[in-house]
Write a protein that holds these residues in place. Structure first.
Motif, PDB file in Angstrom:
ATOM      1  N   ASP A  45       0.858  -1.054   0.089  1.00 54.11           N
ATOM      2  CA  ASP A  45       0.016   0.078  -0.001  1.00 54.11           C
ATOM      3  C   ASP A  45       0.788   1.415   0.039  1.00 54.11           C
ATOM      4  O   ASP A  45       1.849   1.377   0.316  1.00 54.11           O
ATOM      5  CB  ASP A  45      -0.915   0.064   1.326  1.00 54.11           C
ATOM      6  CG  ASP A  45      -2.170  -0.986   1.063  1.00 54.11           C
ATOM      7  OD1 ASP A  45      -2.291  -1.541   0.066  1.00 54.11           O
ATOM      8  OD2 ASP A  45      -2.793  -1.039   2.188  1.00 54.11           O
TER       9      ASP A  45
ATOM     10  N   ARG B 161      -2.772   4.624   9.797  1.00 52.83           N
ATOM     11  CA  ARG B 161      -2.185   5.722   8.954  1.00 52.83           C
ATOM     12  C   ARG B 161      -1.952   6.751   9.324  1.00 52.83           C
ATOM     13  O   ARG B 161      -2.647   7.332  10.061  1.00 52.83           O
ATOM     14  CB  ARG B 161      -3.824   5.557   7.978  1.00 52.83           C
ATOM     15  CG  ARG B 161      -3.494   5.974   6.566  1.00 52.83           C
ATOM     16  CD  ARG B 161      -4.757   6.043   5.942  1.00 52.83           C
ATOM     17  NE  ARG B 161      -4.876   5.409   4.553  1.00 52.83           N
ATOM     18  CZ  ARG B 161      -4.590   5.891   3.478  1.00 52.83           C
ATOM     19  NH1 ARG B 161      -3.974   7.105   3.324  1.00 52.83           N
ATOM     20  NH2 ARG B 161      -4.805   5.156   2.343  1.00 52.83           N
TER      21      ARG B 161
ATOM     22  N   GLN C  64       1.176   2.046   5.687  1.00 53.08           N
ATOM     23  CA  GLN C  64       0.657   0.970   6.728  1.00 53.08           C
ATOM     24  C   GLN C  64       1.317  -0.359   6.701  1.00 53.08           C
ATOM     25  O   GLN C  64       1.240  -1.361   7.489  1.00 53.08           O
ATOM     26  CB  GLN C  64      -0.679   0.862   6.683  1.00 53.08           C
ATOM     27  CG  GLN C  64      -1.484   2.018   7.105  1.00 53.08           C
ATOM     28  CD  GLN C  64      -3.055   1.718   7.309  1.00 53.08           C
ATOM     29  OE1 GLN C  64      -3.659   1.626   6.265  1.00 53.08           O
ATOM     30  NE2 GLN C  64      -3.351   1.745   8.552  1.00 53.08           N
TER      31      GLN C  64
ATOM     32  N   ASP D 223       0.313   4.026   1.816  1.00 54.87           N
ATOM     33  CA  ASP D 223       0.084   4.795   2.956  1.00 54.87           C
ATOM     34  C   ASP D 223       1.078   4.494   4.231  1.00 54.87           C
ATOM     35  O   ASP D 223       1.023   4.840   5.306  1.00 54.87           O
ATOM     36  CB  ASP D 223      -1.253   4.759   3.484  1.00 54.87           C
ATOM     37  CG  ASP D 223      -1.635   3.311   3.820  1.00 54.87           C
ATOM     38  OD1 ASP D 223      -0.853   2.375   3.521  1.00 54.87           O
ATOM     39  OD2 ASP D 223      -3.028   3.031   3.955  1.00 54.87           O
TER      40      ASP D 223
HETATM   41 MG    MG Z   1      -4.319   1.737   4.721  1.00 59.18          MG
END
Ligand code: MG
Ligand code: UDP
Length: 334
Positions: free
Chosen positions: A94, A200, A98, A96
């Motif tokens: 991902d 996040r 995370q 972000d």
């Molecule tokens: Mg995420």
């Protein structure tokens, strides 16, 4: 030197992308014997994600992007990235942060130990909304019971895969893609590594309740026909009960005589049966809708622009073709 492509689906991630690149590159830069390239997939973002990506591509040679003509969903983004990749290994993660980039060296170690794939799972869901965790747990339990593909609860879409595994995934061309199921379905030897959940920091989640429900439904309906079997079993049970009840009524009428009152039982049976028939049609309808979508063979995504093609031999081939053409035409002139 081994080549690794990092596929990153992005939807409205303008704020976080540079931090993502900086953090990830800090880790992968130190890994010897491996060259990393990023394939960012802009999934029809309505913010400046594409502009940020283009800027990054100008600054860094190893940044590639594919930009969709509209939002096709994360699953389509993963597919486009995998299809565009040509490295010996591919990492999906991902945008972000995370998915901690610090796990990448562990993933490489696992692959070097002979595994085809190394996938991550969260040891907890700290910071996540309770309701989401509850439904998520229920979904994985239900899904694993109903379908043949077993997905560990807490599994995330963060994994490193061999070229062979990626090619097998790309060869599955179904439109309603449930990647977690497909990863598991293709088989291969996967090692699971744990990590602590990371909240996040930048931006917000792109999955609302409705999207998650759709995702869960896709998961079950793409990999199982158990709901259809359930409809048949329900029909069988209801028919059997109806026969037994009919015999009972018949005997009672013969013995006791006619029995006029019965409004309550009649209406209850009618309502229950009506409900079950509606549900059954709904389940059958979901499958028909899937057949309908698949049979149209529409592409999984439409890319509007990309800087990936320059790397592929496509252009070279085209140049040669032009030269060939020129040669033939000049010969014809003679
Ligand atoms: Mg995420
Ligand atoms: N994403 C995407 N298309 C979408 C929704 C999400 O490409 O339609 C990407 C998103 O940019 C992120 C990843 O999928 O890189 C995971 O999304 P998010 O972090 O919002 O999901 P969560 O972590 O809450 O499950």
């Amino acid at each position: 030197m081994k080549y690794v492509d990092i596929v990153v689906p992005c939807y409205n991630e303008q704020e976080g992308l540079t931090a993502f690149y900086r953090e990830t590159d800090k880790i992968v830069n130190g890994i010897e014997g491996y060259a990393f390239r990023y394939i960012f997939v802009n999934d029809g973002s309505s913010d400046d994600t594409l502009i940020v990506l283009k800027g990054m591509a100008q600054t860094y040679d190893n940044v590639k992007y594919i930009s969709f003509s509209r939002n096709f969903g994360k699953e389509a983004g993963i597919y486009a990235g995998l299809e565009g990749s040509d490295g010996d290994y591919v990492i999906v993660m991902d945008a972000d942060l995370q998915h901690p980039p610090a796990l990448i060296p562990k993933m490489i170690e696992s692959i070097e130990n002979g595994h085809d794939c190394c996938a991550a799972y969260r040891t907890n869901r700290k910071g996540e909304k309770k309701i989401r965790s509850f439904f998520s747990r229920a979904f994985y339990k239900f899904n694993n019971r109903l379908t043949d593909v077993k997905i560990p609860y807490n599994a995330v879409d963060f994994r490193m895969m061999s070229r062979q595994m990626v090619d097998s995934i790309v060869s599955i061309s179904e439109r309603q893609r449930f990647s977690k199921g497909i990863f598991s379905w293709v088989g291969f030897d996967t090692e699971w590594i744990p990590y602590e959940n990371v909240e996040r920091q930048i931006g917000t989640t792109k999955f609302n309740f409705k999207k998650l429900m759709r995702y869960a439904l896709d998961g079950i309906l793409s990999f199982s026909v158990a709901p259809l079997k359930l409809v048949a079993v329900m029909g069988f049970i209801i028919s059997a009960s109806a026969i037994i009840y009919a015999i009972f009524i018949l005997i009672r009428t013969l013995v006791v005589g006619k029995d006029a009152p019965g409004y309550a039982s009649t209406i209850i049976i009618l309502l229950i049966l009506g409900g079950i028939i509606e549900i059954s049609i709904g389940i059958v309808g979901e499958y028909i809708a899937r057949v309908f979508t698949e049979i149209k063979h529409r592409p999984i995504y439409i890319a509007k622009e990309s800087n990936l093609a320059k790397d592929k031999s496509g252009q070279e081939v085209r140049k040669e073709e032009v030269e060939d053409c020129e040669k033939t035409s000049s010969q014809a002139d003679k």
